[in-house]
Design a protein around this motif. Sequence first.
Motif, PDB file in Angstrom:
ATOM      1  N   GLY A   3      48.115 -41.017  70.216  1.00 33.35           N
ATOM      2  CA  GLY A   3      46.659 -40.945  70.193  1.00 33.35           C
ATOM      3  C   GLY A   3      46.002 -41.750  69.102  1.00 33.35           C
TER       4      GLY A   3
ATOM      5  N   CYS B 178      41.508 -41.101  70.543  1.00 30.02           N
ATOM      6  CA  CYS B 178      41.114 -40.717  71.895  1.00 30.02           C
ATOM      7  C   CYS B 178      41.334 -39.224  72.053  1.00 30.02           C
ATOM      8  N   SER B 179      40.765 -38.676  73.102  1.00 36.89           N
ATOM      9  CA  SER B 179      40.954 -37.262  73.397  1.00 36.89           C
ATOM     10  C   SER B 179      42.094 -37.098  74.392  1.00 36.89           C
TER      11      SER B 179
ATOM     12  N   VAL C 148      46.711 -43.036  73.914  1.00 36.54           N
ATOM     13  CA  VAL C 148      45.715 -44.037  74.305  1.00 36.54           C
ATOM     14  C   VAL C 148      46.096 -44.591  75.671  1.00 36.54           C
TER      15      VAL C 148
ATOM     16  N   GLY D  82      41.118 -41.810  76.977  1.00 32.37           N
ATOM     17  CA  GLY D  82      42.242 -40.880  76.862  1.00 32.37           C
ATOM     18  C   GLY D  82      42.670 -40.307  78.193  1.00 32.37           C
ATOM     19  N   SER D  83      43.674 -39.436  78.133  1.00 27.59           N
ATOM     20  CA  SER D  83      44.263 -38.883  79.349  1.00 27.59           C
ATOM     21  C   SER D  83      43.421 -37.774  79.971  1.00 27.59           C
TER      22      SER D  83
ATOM     23  N   LYS E 204      42.450 -39.265  84.054  1.00 29.59           N
ATOM     24  CA  LYS E 204      42.783 -40.225  83.010  1.00 29.59           C
ATOM     25  C   LYS E 204      41.938 -41.487  83.123  1.00 29.59           C
TER      26      LYS E 204
END
Length: 517
Positions: free
Chosen positions: A296, A316-317, A322, A336-337, A363
Amino acid sequence: MNLVVWNIVDWRPICSSRIGNGRSGPGKCLAFVYEDYFVCGGKDFIQTWNLKEDKLFAATCNVGKLKRTFQCVAVDPDSDTAYFGTDSGDLVKVALLTGTARAPAVVSVSIKKSNKKSAINAGRFSGGINSLKLLDSSKILIGCGLGELSLVQQAPQKVVHGKNMPMTQVCESAQGNLEEKYSHKFGAAITSINFTPVLNQMLIATSGNELLNVNLLSFGVTKELSCCNGPLNSVAYPVSSHKVYSTAGNGGVRIWSYENIGQPLVKINPPHTNITATKVIIGKDGRFVVTGWSDGAVRFYTPETGNLVMEVRSACSGTGGVTSMALNRDYLIVGGSDGGVKLWSLGRTTVKLLTSVREHRGKVTYISLSPDNQFLVTAGEEGAALVWSLPGLTRINLLRGTASLISAFLHPNGVHGLIAGTDKELGYWDLTTGLEIRHLKAPVAGEVTCVELSPNGETIAVGTKQSVIRLIRYRDGANVGVGHVGCGSITAMAWSGDSNHLIVTTNYAIIVGWVIA
């Protein structure tokens, strides 16, 4: 497991036979002694084979209590002897007894000499013996599973009544019959050893996808070739040049040059174990190589030395790391996912979070900026692409696909948007009205894995799981070119800034470049 003999002139099978004794495991190694005579080994067995009149005749060696997996073999025809390396780290010498009616027999089980006060297994080769090469009748070059390369010399064999007597009852204990002359430790397991045309030099291949040249006189090591050692997830060109490019994958990040093929200019290893580089971008000004990782984080490195300059944790969340990334001079956008998108402001040595949104329900698979850096589009796994304005990250349009989206682009003409899905469908959208103006199916066979639009907006590159690249003209969707990689699923593609070069990566760590005429 079967053994098949082929005629390589017309690729016709001559004969076949089962190997082993029915209770042993699969075969692991094979070497020819003569044109019609060879030896093979595997789990708990050693056999010699004779090819006569298109038929195979086997002789099985009595290994007794010797429970080993014989992983590699080297043959000395002059002394009628074969040497087998085992997974337990010892060297087994076998008398082939060719020209006699007797079956081959084990002569000795050897390890390195060690001090009497050393541990019982101190003389074994670490990680097992993966490869062997005979230098002469007494010196052997041994490659080990933990990366050790050893040059050993055998102790003279005891002679009884003027004859070398092969063992008939095989004992399991290994004897310290090998004297180590030189050794060198590599960073990865040695997978093969071979001669070079140059005297006293050997080629060593490792599981780290490196090919090295070893001088046997000084044991000096020179790197000949280096490749990525795992699936590649991303590739990028700098905007101003097509002579260098960067890749990201399981082994970290590499910067390569077309002028020095096989040798990375810069090697950036993962900062921690068990993390993977998922994305890479080279900044337009060339100051940084920006990398996204499976933990991340986004990390900034210098392209000249690979030194870490900045690190953005939790860039990213979601828990998948990433998944997509875009960059211009002022902003970093990370997907993010969990469908979240974060906008970061770039300072000279600092990064600041400006805003975070989460409007995708899956995603975020791709992020693309418009040529004027005023807008961006994000593609989601749920089948929707969202157009945003910068710097506020305000949603202004929705482009809906018919399946999960692989990528989305804002055309250089400033009017069109393009989306591409896993169902091979390409959707052309009018950004001024928010309506789809064209919908066509990409003329490709197999599953689509990635899609890239050239910077001039004239050509669409489509990569497939079947290792094929198709070039499609943007204007009418016509197929204008095809390229066959032939080695793994296409994982990533990148266009050069002049739209004349295309670089492609696969899940087998293959990198292929094309010049677009």
